[in-house]
Design an enzyme around this catalytic site. Structure first.
Site, mmCIF file in Angstrom:
data_model
loop_
_atom_site.group_PDB
_atom_site.id
_atom_site.type_symbol
_atom_site.label_atom_id
_atom_site.label_comp_id
_atom_site.label_asym_id
_atom_site.label_seq_id
_atom_site.Cartn_x
_atom_site.Cartn_y
_atom_site.Cartn_z
ATOM 1 N N SER A 17 0.874 -1.183 0.000
ATOM 2 C CA SER A 17 0.000 0.000 0.000
ATOM 3 C C SER A 17 0.905 1.225 0.000
ATOM 4 O O SER A 17 1.037 1.917 0.995
ATOM 5 C CB SER A 17 -0.920 -0.009 1.221
ATOM 6 O OG SER A 17 -0.188 0.055 2.415
ATOM 7 N N HIS A 28 -3.200 -5.969 2.673
ATOM 8 C CA HIS A 28 -2.275 -6.932 3.285
ATOM 9 C C HIS A 28 -2.928 -8.274 3.584
ATOM 10 O O HIS A 28 -2.341 -9.125 4.250
ATOM 11 C CB HIS A 28 -1.693 -6.366 4.585
ATOM 12 C CG HIS A 28 -0.790 -5.198 4.367
ATOM 13 N ND1 HIS A 28 -0.282 -4.448 5.387
ATOM 14 C CD2 HIS A 28 -0.294 -4.652 3.214
ATOM 15 C CE1 HIS A 28 0.487 -3.479 4.902
ATOM 16 N NE2 HIS A 28 0.478 -3.580 3.581
ATOM 17 N N GLU A 33 -4.645 -2.498 9.216
ATOM 18 C CA GLU A 33 -3.886 -3.061 10.338
ATOM 19 C C GLU A 33 -4.536 -2.722 11.678
ATOM 20 O O GLU A 33 -4.753 -1.552 11.985
ATOM 21 C CB GLU A 33 -2.446 -2.513 10.339
ATOM 22 C CG GLU A 33 -1.671 -2.872 9.094
ATOM 23 C CD GLU A 33 -0.365 -2.108 8.978
ATOM 24 O OE1 GLU A 33 0.258 -1.815 10.011
ATOM 25 O OE2 GLU A 33 0.020 -1.795 7.837
ATOM 26 N N GLU A 42 1.875 -9.141 7.197
ATOM 27 C CA GLU A 42 2.723 -8.702 8.310
ATOM 28 C C GLU A 42 2.560 -9.574 9.548
ATOM 29 O O GLU A 42 2.922 -9.169 10.652
ATOM 30 C CB GLU A 42 2.442 -7.236 8.633
ATOM 31 C CG GLU A 42 2.844 -6.326 7.475
ATOM 32 C CD GLU A 42 2.594 -4.854 7.747
ATOM 33 O OE1 GLU A 42 1.944 -4.524 8.760
ATOM 34 O OE2 GLU A 42 3.036 -4.025 6.934
ATOM 35 N N ASP A 71 -3.767 1.104 11.696
ATOM 36 C CA ASP A 71 -3.352 1.747 10.442
ATOM 37 C C ASP A 71 -4.509 1.532 9.470
ATOM 38 O O ASP A 71 -4.724 0.413 8.994
ATOM 39 C CB ASP A 71 -2.065 1.131 9.886
ATOM 40 C CG ASP A 71 -1.647 1.782 8.566
ATOM 41 O OD1 ASP A 71 -2.347 2.702 8.093
ATOM 42 O OD2 ASP A 71 -0.618 1.364 8.002
ATOM 43 N N GLU A 125 -3.075 5.544 12.224
ATOM 44 C CA GLU A 125 -2.241 5.916 11.062
ATOM 45 C C GLU A 125 -3.121 6.023 9.821
ATOM 46 O O GLU A 125 -4.055 5.228 9.640
ATOM 47 C CB GLU A 125 -1.185 4.817 10.900
ATOM 48 C CG GLU A 125 -0.199 5.012 9.769
ATOM 49 C CD GLU A 125 0.783 3.831 9.700
ATOM 50 O OE1 GLU A 125 1.140 3.270 10.770
ATOM 51 O OE2 GLU A 125 1.163 3.447 8.585
ATOM 52 N N ASP A 132 1.451 8.310 7.075
ATOM 53 C CA ASP A 132 2.385 7.416 6.379
ATOM 54 C C ASP A 132 2.352 7.767 4.891
ATOM 55 O O ASP A 132 3.244 8.469 4.391
ATOM 56 C CB ASP A 132 1.970 5.961 6.648
ATOM 57 C CG ASP A 132 2.731 4.953 5.811
ATOM 58 O OD1 ASP A 132 3.751 5.317 5.213
ATOM 59 O OD2 ASP A 132 2.301 3.776 5.741
ATOM 60 N N LYS A 149 9.931 5.411 6.999
ATOM 61 C CA LYS A 149 10.330 4.231 6.230
ATOM 62 C C LYS A 149 11.464 4.667 5.302
ATOM 63 O O LYS A 149 11.211 5.397 4.322
ATOM 64 C CB LYS A 149 9.159 3.724 5.381
ATOM 65 C CG LYS A 149 7.980 3.156 6.174
ATOM 66 C CD LYS A 149 6.793 2.914 5.233
ATOM 67 C CE LYS A 149 5.665 2.156 5.904
ATOM 68 N NZ LYS A 149 4.421 2.175 5.088
ATOM 69 N N HIS A 154 8.767 -0.921 9.455
ATOM 70 C CA HIS A 154 8.997 -1.940 8.423
ATOM 71 C C HIS A 154 8.094 -1.671 7.215
ATOM 72 O O HIS A 154 7.288 -0.738 7.232
ATOM 73 C CB HIS A 154 8.691 -3.332 8.990
ATOM 74 C CG HIS A 154 7.251 -3.541 9.379
ATOM 75 N ND1 HIS A 154 6.733 -4.761 9.764
ATOM 76 C CD2 HIS A 154 6.173 -2.694 9.450
ATOM 77 C CE1 HIS A 154 5.454 -4.660 10.038
ATOM 78 N NE2 HIS A 154 5.088 -3.423 9.870
ATOM 79 N N LYS A 171 7.409 0.202 14.477
ATOM 80 C CA LYS A 171 6.311 -0.629 13.966
ATOM 81 C C LYS A 171 6.941 -1.729 13.123
ATOM 82 O O LYS A 171 7.450 -1.477 12.034
ATOM 83 C CB LYS A 171 5.397 0.260 13.129
ATOM 84 C CG LYS A 171 4.186 -0.432 12.561
ATOM 85 C CD LYS A 171 3.465 0.528 11.614
ATOM 86 C CE LYS A 171 2.276 -0.107 10.976
ATOM 87 N NZ LYS A 171 1.852 0.621 9.760
HETATM 88 C C1 LIG Z 1 3.773 -1.123 6.408
HETATM 89 C C2 LIG Z 1 2.787 -0.653 5.646
HETATM 90 O O1 LIG Z 1 2.457 -1.220 4.481
HETATM 91 P P1 LIG Z 1 3.254 -1.132 3.108
HETATM 92 O O2 LIG Z 1 4.644 -1.551 3.388
HETATM 93 O O3 LIG Z 1 2.500 -2.106 2.250
HETATM 94 O O4 LIG Z 1 3.159 0.278 2.657
HETATM 95 C C3 LIG Z 1 2.000 0.504 6.042
HETATM 96 O O5 LIG Z 1 1.091 0.927 5.311
HETATM 97 O O6 LIG Z 1 2.262 1.091 7.073
HETATM 98 MG MG LIG Z 2 0.761 2.652 6.850
#
Ligand SMILES: C=C(OP(=O)(O)O)C(=O)O
Ligand SMILES: [Mg+2]
Length: 416
Positions: free
Chosen positions: A42, A147, A157, A200, A236, A281, A308, A333, A361, A384
């Site tokens: 995503s 996911h 999530e 995840e 999330d 999130e 995010d 990230k 992650h 996370k």
């Molecule tokens: C970890 C996540 O998913 P992705 O790595 O698929 O963006 C997220 O959206 O926070």
């Molecule tokens: Mg996210």
């Protein structure tokens, strides 16, 4: 001299979804660093490009030579300069020539090689004089959206944060206790539940969002009572994934409900109040700073409202968010922005503006443990990185080792 780069190796390896990704080795005169890039499902539209067209296979033949030609002979300690050279090699704004996943894997491997050259763990090399705070692990319990399979909840999530934990070991085992309890409750509700998990490591059940919220909240309350460690529910929502741009509605397919932005803000605010959510999130789609800001005004005292897809670890976009009071927390990230230096710049901007940085992650991961060190080095109070699964526990177990190594470890303070 100790940290002068002598050789660089780039190879194709597997990620946790079975997709190819890159792993990089950097060899210095007196050290060695290895890092691998993760990948998202995503993804935010303003992230750097992971790999150019053709993916890993399109670059694997030449990229080692191209990077080696520039970096061999440079000092791994000069990380900022090396990151600039990587961006110059790519030559595009969004790193679409050699890919942000290539640059981030090299950047992280260089930092690890520099640290190893001086016999320092990465968190000390980057964090300076003995950091001592450990981040709280935000653990993934139930997976939905992009996911998980099509019968899972729309919300991506359902997470938990063991805010009452005294140390990292207690924290990660509290998360696992909630994860187990949630499985029991899903199985009690759905006799056909197979125990299947999403990307995840959270359970991927045939539940509505509402049912998942109830199970998450009661499991947190029960485990808090039983262990004496307060554990709070978090989400999330990855709302961009179920935003219908034509209809201008958030489409909750499981419940057959559509919400406009105002209704979405109220819905999320209600969830925060009803379930005592500590953290939400991407409750609003990427690009909608004003929706984020409206929710932050309503709920930002009670909960972390984290961006995010909204911020994609980009300092310029975060600056816009700060100006508009959109959110009070940011996901970090490294592969969204492509280098460690740029990641650090974003963390710094967040911290100086009271935005809580949450190192994270990706849904497609490797056993690379670098982000555990980044969270400690940069005093990010939350990490996370799932709760179970080999590629998730690689980071959690590294935090346990880091804590053991510290002379006066303590859990970080989460304040905003
Ligand atoms: C970890 C996540 O998913 P992705 O790595 O698929 O963006 C997220 O959206 O926070
Ligand atoms: Mg996210």
């Amino acid at each position: 001299m100790d940290s002068v780069i002598e050789d660089i190796r780039v190879r194709k390896i597997l990620d946790s979804r079975g997709n190819p990704t890159l792993e990089v080795d950097v060899i210095t005169w007196n050290g060695f660093g290895r890092a691998a890039a993760p990948s998202g499902a995503s993804t935010g539209v303003r992230e750097v490009v992971s790999f150019p067209t053709g993916g890993v296979d399109g670059i694997i033949e030449e990229v080692e030579d191209i990077i080696s030609a520039e970096l061999i002979g440079m000092d791994a300690e000069d990380l900022q300069e090396i990151d600039l050279v990587l961006k110059e090699i790519d030559g595009t704004e969004n790193l679409s020539a050699i890919g942000g996943n290539t640059t981030v894997a090299v950047s992280m491997a260089v930092a690890k090689a520099a640290a190893a050259s001086y016999n320092l763990p990465l968190y000390r090399f980057l964090g300076g004089n003995m950091p001592s705070a450990l981040p709280f692990p935000l653990g993934n319990m139930i997976n939905g959206g992009a996911h998980a399979g099509k019968n899972a909840p729309d919300i991506q999530e359902f997470l938990v944060l063991p805010v009452g934990a005294d140390n990292i070991t207690e924290a990660v085992f509290t998360n696992v206790a909630v994860h187990r309890r949630i499985r029991e409750k899903i199985a009690a509700k759905d006799p056909l539940f197979t125990g299947g998990k999403g990307d995840e490591g959270g359970w991927a059940p045939n539940l509505t969002n509402q049912e998942a919220l109830e199970i998450q909240a009661t499991s947190c309350a029960e485990i808090s009572d039983e262990t004496g460690v307060l554990v709070k529910p978090c989400l999330d929502m990855a709302a961009s994934e179920f935003w219908d741009a034509d209809a201008e509605k958030y489409v909750y397919a499981k419940e057959g409900v559509k919400r406009n932005t105002g209704e979405q803000v109220d819905y999320v605010n209600d969830i925060i109040n009803t379930y005592g959510m500590f953290y939400v999130e991407d409750p609003i789609r990427e690009g909608d700073f004003s929706g984020f800001s409206e929710l932050t005004q309503k709920a930002g005292k009670n909960a972390l409202i984290c961006g995010d897809d909204l911020f994609v670890t980009n300092a310029e976009i975060l600056a816009e968010g700060i100006e508009k009071s959109a959110g009070n927390s940011i996901i970090i990230k490294p592969n969204q922005i492509g280098t460690l230096s740029d990641t650090y710049a974003t963390v710094n901007l967040a911290r100086t503006n009271q935005y809580v940085p949450v190192v994270s992650h990706r849904s497609g991961e490797t056993t690379d443990e670098t982000i555990a060190h980044l969270a400690v080095a940069w005093s990010c109070p939350i990490i996370k990185t799932g709760a179970v699964g080999g590629e998730r526990i690689a980071k959690l177990n590294e935090l346990i080792r880091i804590e053991e190594e510290m002379s006066n470890p303590e859990m970080a303070e989460i304040k905003w």
